[in-house]
Structures are given as structure tokens and as C-alpha cells.
Design a protein around this motif. Structure first.
Motif, PDB file in Angstrom:
ATOM      1  N   GLN A  96      -6.033 -15.670   9.168  1.00 16.77           N
ATOM      2  CA  GLN A  96      -6.067 -16.104  10.574  1.00 16.77           C
ATOM      3  C   GLN A  96      -5.642 -15.131  11.550  1.00 16.77           C
ATOM      4  N   GLU A  97      -4.599 -14.301  11.182  1.00 18.70           N
ATOM      5  CA  GLU A  97      -4.107 -13.112  11.982  1.00 18.70           C
ATOM      6  C   GLU A  97      -4.710 -11.872  11.499  1.00 18.70           C
ATOM      7  N   PRO A  98      -5.088 -11.297  12.669  1.00 17.25           N
ATOM      8  CA  PRO A  98      -6.082  -9.798  12.423  1.00 17.25           C
ATOM      9  C   PRO A  98      -5.046  -9.034  11.753  1.00 17.25           C
ATOM     10  N   HIS A  99      -3.556  -8.998  11.879  1.00 17.69           N
ATOM     11  CA  HIS A  99      -2.760  -7.682  11.428  1.00 17.69           C
ATOM     12  C   HIS A  99      -2.845  -8.088   9.910  1.00 17.69           C
ATOM     13  N   VAL A 100      -3.022  -9.155   9.325  1.00 13.30           N
ATOM     14  CA  VAL A 100      -2.991  -9.483   7.938  1.00 13.30           C
ATOM     15  C   VAL A 100      -4.014  -8.719   7.170  1.00 13.30           C
ATOM     16  N   GLY A 101      -5.253  -8.691   7.739  1.00 15.34           N
ATOM     17  CA  GLY A 101      -6.305  -8.060   6.815  1.00 15.34           C
ATOM     18  C   GLY A 101      -6.547  -6.729   7.017  1.00 15.34           C
ATOM     19  N   THR A 102      -5.651  -5.961   7.940  1.00 15.88           N
ATOM     20  CA  THR A 102      -5.938  -4.531   8.297  1.00 15.88           C
ATOM     21  C   THR A 102      -4.530  -3.730   8.299  1.00 15.88           C
ATOM     22  N   ALA A 103      -4.513  -2.601   7.860  1.00 14.36           N
ATOM     23  CA  ALA A 103      -3.138  -1.818   8.183  1.00 14.36           C
ATOM     24  C   ALA A 103      -3.166  -1.045   9.243  1.00 14.36           C
ATOM     25  N   GLY A 104      -2.215  -1.587  10.315  1.00 14.09           N
ATOM     26  CA  GLY A 104      -2.133  -0.836  11.524  1.00 14.09           C
ATOM     27  C   GLY A 104      -1.575   0.373  11.598  1.00 14.09           C
ATOM     28  N   LYS A 105      -0.822   0.974  10.793  1.00 16.52           N
ATOM     29  CA  LYS A 105      -0.343   2.326  10.876  1.00 16.52           C
ATOM     30  C   LYS A 105      -1.386   3.150  10.227  1.00 16.52           C
ATOM     31  N   LEU A 106      -2.567   2.817   9.772  1.00 21.40           N
ATOM     32  CA  LEU A 106      -3.386   3.840   9.079  1.00 21.40           C
ATOM     33  C   LEU A 106      -4.920   3.776  10.192  1.00 21.40           C
ATOM     34  N   THR A 107      -5.712   4.721  10.163  1.00 28.02           N
ATOM     35  CA  THR A 107      -6.818   5.079  10.774  1.00 28.02           C
ATOM     36  C   THR A 107      -8.044   3.746  10.534  1.00 28.02           C
ATOM     37  N   ILE A 108      -9.096   3.666  11.299  1.00 28.03           N
ATOM     38  CA  ILE A 108     -10.069   2.829  10.891  1.00 28.03           C
ATOM     39  C   ILE A 108     -10.733   3.310   9.618  1.00 28.03           C
ATOM     40  N   GLU A 109     -10.957   4.572   9.499  1.00 25.81           N
ATOM     41  CA  GLU A 109     -11.720   5.280   8.487  1.00 25.81           C
ATOM     42  C   GLU A 109     -10.866   5.103   7.083  1.00 25.81           C
ATOM     43  N   GLU A 110      -9.440   5.225   7.318  1.00 25.80           N
ATOM     44  CA  GLU A 110      -8.570   4.852   6.285  1.00 25.80           C
ATOM     45  C   GLU A 110      -8.645   3.465   5.842  1.00 25.80           C
ATOM     46  N   ASN A 111      -8.470   2.486   6.684  1.00 28.43           N
ATOM     47  CA  ASN A 111      -8.745   1.229   6.404  1.00 28.43           C
ATOM     48  C   ASN A 111     -10.018   0.829   5.466  1.00 28.43           C
ATOM     49  N   LEU A 112     -11.217   1.516   5.979  1.00 25.16           N
ATOM     50  CA  LEU A 112     -12.313   1.209   5.240  1.00 25.16           C
ATOM     51  C   LEU A 112     -12.510   1.757   4.041  1.00 25.16           C
ATOM     52  N   SER A 113     -11.954   2.878   4.042  1.00 24.23           N
ATOM     53  CA  SER A 113     -11.774   3.742   2.695  1.00 24.23           C
ATOM     54  C   SER A 113     -11.216   2.824   1.507  1.00 24.23           C
ATOM     55  N   LEU A 114      -9.937   2.274   1.815  1.00 27.77           N
ATOM     56  CA  LEU A 114      -9.260   1.328   1.049  1.00 27.77           C
ATOM     57  C   LEU A 114     -10.048   0.224   0.595  1.00 27.77           C
ATOM     58  N   ALA A 115     -10.946  -0.279   1.551  1.00 26.42           N
ATOM     59  CA  ALA A 115     -11.598  -1.601   1.524  1.00 26.42           C
ATOM     60  C   ALA A 115     -12.843  -1.257   0.465  1.00 26.42           C
ATOM     61  N   LEU A 116     -13.271  -0.017   0.501  1.00 29.21           N
ATOM     62  CA  LEU A 116     -14.574   0.442  -0.083  1.00 29.21           C
ATOM     63  C   LEU A 116     -14.333   0.499  -1.756  1.00 29.21           C
ATOM     64  N   LEU A 117     -13.069   0.750  -2.013  1.00 26.51           N
ATOM     65  CA  LEU A 117     -12.639   0.883  -3.263  1.00 26.51           C
ATOM     66  C   LEU A 117     -12.397  -0.465  -4.158  1.00 26.51           C
ATOM     67  N   ARG A 118     -12.504  -1.573  -3.320  1.00 22.45           N
ATOM     68  CA  ARG A 118     -12.134  -2.873  -3.960  1.00 22.45           C
ATOM     69  C   ARG A 118     -12.570  -3.053  -5.583  1.00 22.45           C
ATOM     70  N   GLY A 119     -11.579  -3.136  -6.096  1.00 22.93           N
ATOM     71  CA  GLY A 119     -11.906  -3.661  -7.797  1.00 22.93           C
ATOM     72  C   GLY A 119     -12.077  -2.393  -8.384  1.00 22.93           C
ATOM     73  N   ARG A 120     -12.058  -1.355  -8.018  1.00 23.95           N
ATOM     74  CA  ARG A 120     -12.419  -0.133  -8.646  1.00 23.95           C
ATOM     75  C   ARG A 120     -11.018   0.900  -9.012  1.00 23.95           C
ATOM     76  N   PRO A 121     -11.075   1.475 -10.063  1.00 25.69           N
ATOM     77  CA  PRO A 121      -9.511   2.184 -10.130  1.00 25.69           C
ATOM     78  C   PRO A 121      -9.730   3.254  -9.042  1.00 25.69           C
ATOM     79  N   ARG A 122      -8.348   3.404  -8.488  1.00 27.28           N
ATOM     80  CA  ARG A 122      -8.088   4.489  -7.500  1.00 27.28           C
ATOM     81  C   ARG A 122      -7.347   5.575  -8.159  1.00 27.28           C
ATOM     82  N   GLY A 123      -8.008   6.527  -7.862  1.00 23.05           N
ATOM     83  CA  GLY A 123      -7.681   7.915  -8.706  1.00 23.05           C
ATOM     84  C   GLY A 123      -7.362   9.086  -7.766  1.00 23.05           C
ATOM     85  N   LEU A 124      -7.402  10.303  -8.232  1.00 22.21           N
ATOM     86  CA  LEU A 124      -6.907  11.416  -7.430  1.00 22.21           C
ATOM     87  C   LEU A 124      -8.212  12.294  -6.598  1.00 22.21           C
ATOM     88  N   ARG A 125      -9.215  11.354  -6.591  1.00 24.05           N
ATOM     89  CA  ARG A 125     -10.299  11.953  -5.555  1.00 24.05           C
ATOM     90  C   ARG A 125      -9.722  11.880  -3.970  1.00 24.05           C
TER      91      ARG A 125
END
Ligand SMILES: Nc1ncnc2c1ncn2[C@@H]1O[C@H](COP(=O)(O)OP(=O)(O)OP(=O)(O)O)[C@@H](O)[C@H]1O
Ligand SMILES: [Mg+2]
Lengths: 275, 304
Positions: A96-125
Motif C-alpha cells: 500500500q505504501e510506496p516506501h515499502v516497495g522501494t529503497a529511498g536511499k538508493l537510486t532508481i537504477e540501483e533499485n531496479l538492479s536489485l529487482a532484476l536479480l529476484r530469486g537468483r544468487p547475488r554474487g560479486l559481479r
């Protein structure tokens, strides 16, 4: 039962949830819910405050497990006891609240990058590269909000509507099989709400995503989706499919509520607002 | 040429600033990146120092001893992270419990309260020997600067990786990042571990530079680290990973500058903790006073 269309994507079996068990505040939020959601479903859920809608979505998303004996099966896999971050592979969500689904201290592209890796291992790339940015631009452009030119903007500086639109893209960009929308336009002004709603519909149609949308607005519940569920005091009291839904009116809903709940709806807006 | 006193103040602030910068970076990782107020620091700083001291005294290579110290710090932080995530103990309490219990652990590691390192081959002496010179302040500054640069580059790279970004998101919006499929427990443990590894590195370097390790040398380290991070933030208004790391480094230098000047002005070493606290208070209330002057509103401070 030959095609995959008939196979349910989400199965809930005897799902119960009790909060604060054994204290004077004990509440049963869900009483033995059984529910099958099919791949083509766009389900709208309505119900009064405290009916258990959010609790139901929380259980599907794995925020907490159901009581012993309950089962949550997504895409044939029993995910009942998996932790929330593992449910994320299958389930995208907008709150319901926009701030729950996004990270305010990160940029738009960083937020999307986090979302792109949903369900995949996050490594050192490196988390961002040129292809990612291309992809993000093409995902943001259809919103018509100009966010595609502001990839480096901090999300905390966006308006509520812009943030919610971004949250929607984040929930869907890696194409999870199930999309949960919990009153995701309730805090937006009417115009922005309409934009975000149209967007949701567009993305759901385009990606053919199975969707559950909770709303307090009966008109919306009737207009969108192919199936309508009404909840009351922890139970599903109405479950209407495509055929019946098309002819349905708000008055029918009120009547259905009164019959199923066995209560007089003195002021319908009290329970199911038009907002 | 600068007058000798000013030169002295600058070189000593620079060498102290660099050596304690690793504490600031560690505190930055927990407090700022993870939003995890970790008080393990006062203990893990000494753990780093004591592991290095014990190994050097028993004849091990000082590089190996320093790396082992980092390992000890990583382990301390991991335990703090485990207490918080797996046993659901609040971050503050988990850190306090670790800080207290590490005091005993450190006494055990050192089999006493103090280990002198004066005649030992420390990392600084072995590098000085390598270059055929004696240990000098300039050489120490050079070594520390190289080390700080390496750590800066590694962290600047790491915090931009997929995992590093997930760590930063954990500190910003845990609910969201869990909903996107990242194990926030793991992120917390990795972050705490990394942070205390940095702190222990600092402890190992301080012990080797001052020529002894003492069980009490970690007292107030957390406040010092916080002071550096907060002063850096207030002075440089960093945005982005690299500038935030640099602000932590710059903050440590400025903090050390204050301390060195305070000592030269005749204040006793015992006064330093109070001075540190006052500095933190000043750096923290600047934004509020600025807003007040502009008649802007600021929300009340959180209580927890
Ligand atoms: N974390 C919790 N702890 C205790 N009780 C809870 C918790 N979450 C929900 N409940 C209770 O469970 C019941 C169902 O709540 P839920 O949030 O699912 O309702 P809802 O249908 O989403 O209502 P609304 O329309 O107001 O969002 C309520 O009685 C609520 O007080
Ligand atoms: Mg709700």
C-alpha cells in the motif's frame, strides 16, 4: 485436466492464522482457507477492514507461515516452510505504501538492479552495466513519467505516485509467476491512482501474470480481473468467476455480502468503501 | 615550510587518522550501510591487536599476524550477526554482549592484560628493514596510505557488486529486499563480519605502531569511529559509495586533528573521551541548528 491451464498455480490448503496465541489479544485472522488460483487468473479481493486480506497475501509471500497443517503450494512446489526471501522467486509484490516497495536511499537504477536479480544468487559481479541500463530505460519508458531519464536519481526524492509506479516495475521486471497487489493505489491521488492502475493492468496483460489485487473499491474490483473474491472475518464468503462477474453490480455485491455474512450492511461505505 | 609545530600536528593527525580510519570504515559499514548499531567494536579492536601481538611475540611473520587479526575480527562480527539474526537479539544488545565477552576473550588470548612489542619485528619495522631505513612517521604514513587505498578500492568495488548492493538495501529497506529474494540474515552477518574485520585490522596496526597491546585500548573506540563518520558526513555531505567512504576517511583525519590540537593545548589524555563526545554532539546537532535558523521543521529524534 489435460492442459496446464487447468492446473492451479497457487494452492492454499487449510490455511489458518492466529495472532498473539494464548494472550487476551488472540485473534484468528484466517480460518482454514482453501483456494486455487489458476495461471490466467486476475483475482480481485474485497473485504472489510480486518477481514484477513493482507494476512492472506503475507502467507502467500512467506512473511510468516500458516498454522500447523496448512499448506501453500506455488507452481507445484510446497513452499509452506520456506522463508520469505525464497518465496520471492515466485512472488512479486506491491504494498500500500510506496516506501515499502522501494529503497529511498538508493537510486532508481540501483533499485531496479536489485529487482532484476529476484530469486537468483547475488554474487560479486558488478550490479550495474550498460545492458541493465538499456533494459531499465525500456521498462520505465511506458510509464510516461520520464523516469527513464532519471536513472541516477535517489528514489527518496520521487513523489509517492512515481515511487509506486517504480515499485510496480520492480515487482514485475523479473517476471515472477505471481503478482500480489495489496491496496497498491489506496494512498495515491485519483489521477495518479488511475495511471498506476492502468499500468498494472497493462503489465499484467503483457506478461500474462497471475495476479491477486486487494482493493476497497468495489467498482475497481468489478471492472478489473476475471474473478472476484470477498472476504469477511477470516473467511472467503464469495468467489465469483468470469461469467457471473460480468453481469455483477455493486448492489449485487452488497446483497451477496449481507447474505453470506448474515449481517445487515447499514452503511456500505463503512465496510466496502467506494474510494 | 610550515612551522614545526603545525607540521608536527599535521603528520601526527595524518598517521593517527589513517590508522584509525579502518575503525571509521568499519563503523560506516554497520551504522550507515546496514543501519545496524554495532557496539562489538570496542572488543574486536583489541581482539585484532591481541591476536597480532601474540603471534608476533611467538615468532610469526607480522604480515601473517595482521591477516590473522583480520580473521579474528571477521569471526567476532559474524557472531554478533548470528546473535541478532538467528537468536533474534536486538542489534544493540548483541553488540554489548559481544563487547563485554570479548574483554574476557582478549585477556585469554594475551594471557594477561598487556603485551609489549617494542623489540619485535612489527609490520612497520619489516617494511622499514626492506627499504633499508629506520621506522619513521613518514614511512608509517606511507604504509598506512597504501593500505587505506587498497581497503578503499576493495570496499568501493564490493559495495557496488550484486551482493554489496543487497547489503546496502538491507540497511535501507529490509522488507523490500527480502521480498526481492535476498537473505537479509546473511547480509547482516556478512556486513557485521566485514565491519569488525576492518576494526580488528586497525587494532593490529595500532598495537604494532605504539609498541604494545593493552586489553583496555579499545575503550571508546566505537564513539571515536562514530565521531569520524558523523564529522565526515557533516563536513562533506557525501552521496554515493565512493564519497561516503572518503568522507569516513576525511572525518577520521579531521577528528584526529581536533584531538592532537587539544593535546597540544595542554589538555590531558584523560580528557579526550569527553572531547570526543562533545565533538559528536556538535556534529550531530549542526543540521538541527541550521534548520532552526532557517525556521524549518525537523522531526523529533527516534528513541530506539
Ligand atoms: N502482525 C499482527 N499481529 C497481530 N494481529 C494482527 C497482525 N496482522 C494482522 N492482525 C490481525 O489480523 C486480522 C486481519 O488483519 P489483516 O491485516 O489481514 O486485515 P485486512 O483485511 O488486510 O484489513 P485492511 O482492509 O484494514 O487492510 C485483524 O484483526 C488484525 O488486527
Ligand atoms: Mg490490509
Amino acid at each position: 485436466m489435460d492442459t496446464s491451464k487447468d492446473q492451479s498455480l497457487l494452492q492454499l490448503r487449510s490455511v489458518r492464522k492466529v495472532f498473539a496465541r494464548g494472550t487476551i489479544d488472540e485473534v484468528t485472522a484466517l480460518y482454514g482457507i482453501n483456494l486455487d488460483i489458476y495461471p490466467d487468473d486476475f483475482v480481485t479481493i474485497i473485504g472489510s477492514n480486518g477481514a484477513g486480506k493482507s494476512t492472506l497475501l503475507n502467507i502467500i509471500a512467506g512473511v510468516f507461515p500458516p498454522e500447523m497443517g496448512g499448506k501453500v503450494i506455488i507452481g507445484g512446489e510446497d513452499v509452506t516452510d520456506l522463508s520469505e526471501y525464497k518465496h520471492a522467486t515466485y512472488v512479486g509484490r506491491v504494498w500500500q505504501e510506496p516506501h515499502v516497495g522501494t529503497a529511498g536511499k538508493l537510486t532508481i537504477e540501483e533499485n531496479l538492479s536489485l529487482a532484476l536479480l529476484r530469486g537468483r544468487p547475488r554474487g560479486l559481479r558488478p550490479s550495474l552495466n550498460k545492458q541493465h541500463r538499456e533494459l531499465f530505460r525500456s521498462a520505465l519508458a511506458p510509464l510516461g513519467l520520464g523516469l527513464e531519464d532519471r536513472l541516477n536519481t535517489l528514489v527518496g526524492t520521487l513523489s509517492g505516485g512515481q515511487r509506486q509506479a517504480l515499485a510496480l516495475v520492480m515487482a514485475t521486471i523479473s517476471k515472477p509467476v505471481l503478482l500480489l497487489l495489496d491496496e497498491h493505489i489506496a494512498t495515491l491521488d485519483p489521477r495518479t491512482a488511475q495511471i498506476v492502475l492502468n499500468l498494472s493492468d497493462m503489465i499484467v496483460q503483457r506478461e500474462r501474470m497471475t495476479t491477486i489485487m486487494v482493493t476497497h473499491n468495489m467498482e475497481l474490483a468489478l471492472r478489473y480481473g476475471n474473478r472476484l473474491i470477498m472476504m469477511h472475518k477470516g473467511r472467503i464468503i464469495v468467489d465469483i468467476g468470469q461469467q457471473d462477474k460480468q453481469a455483477l453490480t455493486i448492489n449485487d455485491l452488497v446483497t451477496a455480502f449481507e447474505q453470506a455474512a448474515g449481517e445487515q450492511l447499514t452503511d456500505e461505505s463503512m465496510l466496502l468503501s467506494h474510494r | 615550510m610550515l612551522p614545526a609545530t603545525i607540521q608536527g600536528i599535521l603528520t601526527s593527525s595524518l598517521s593517527d587518522g589513517l590508522i584509525y580510519a579502518f575503525v571509521a570504515v568499519g563503523v560506516f559499514i554497520t551504522f550507515r550501510v546496514l543501519a545496524f548499531p554495532d557496539l562489538t567494536v570496542d572488543g574486536s579492536f583489541v581482539t585484532g591487536g591481541s591476536i597480532a601481538a601474540v603471534m608476533i611475540v611467538s615468532g610469526h611473520n607480522s604480515f601473517l599476524a595482521t591477516i590473522a587479526a583480520i580473521g579474528g575480527g571477521l569471526a567476532c562480527g559474524a557472531v554478533t550477526g548470528l546473535l541478532n539474526t538467528k537468536l533474534r537479539i536486538t542489534a544493540l544488545l548483541a553488540g554489548i554482549l559481544m563487547m563485554v565477552s570479548l574483554y574476557s576473550v582478549n585477556l585469554r588470548i594475551m594471557s594477561g592484560a598487556n603485551i609489549p612489542l617494542l623489540r619485535q619485528i612489527t609490520i612497520f619495522k619489516s617494511i622499514a628493514n626492506f627499504f633499508g631505513t629506520a621506522k619513521s612517521v613518514i614511512l608509517v604514513i606511507g604504509i598506512l596510505a597504501v593500505l587505506a587505498l587498497i581497503v578503499f578500492m576493495i570496499l568501493n568495488w564490493f559495495l557496488r557488486t550484486e551482493l554489496g548492493l543487497a547489503l546496502r538495501a538491507s540497511g535501507d529497506n529490509e522488507q523490500m529486499i527480502r521480498g526481492l529474494g535476498s537473505d537479509t540474515d546473511k547480509n547482516t552477518i556478512i556486513g557485521c563480519s566485514l565491519s569488525n574485520g576492518m576494526v580488528a585490522l586497525s587494532g593490529a596496526l595500532v598495537a604494532q605502531n605504539q609498541g604494545f597491546c593493552d586489553v583496555n585500548m579499545g575503550i571508546g573506540m566505537i564513539v571515536m569511529g562514530l565521531a569520524a563518520v558523523i564529522i565526515g558526513g557533516a563536513l562533506f555531505h557525501p552521496r554515493g559509495v565512493a564519497s561516503m567512504l572518503l568522507a569516513a576517511l576525511g572525518g577520521t583525519f579531521v577528528y584526529r586533528l581536533f584531538i592532537t590540537i587539544a593535546l597540544r593545548l595542554g589538555l590531558a589524555p584523560g580528557d579526550l573521551k569527553l572531547i570526543t563526545a562533545v565533538l559528536v554532539v556538535i556534529a550531530l546537532c549542526i543540521p538541527y541548528i541550521q534548520k532552526k535558523a532557517r525556521h524549518e521543521w525537523m522531526p523529533p529524534a527516534v528513541k530506539f
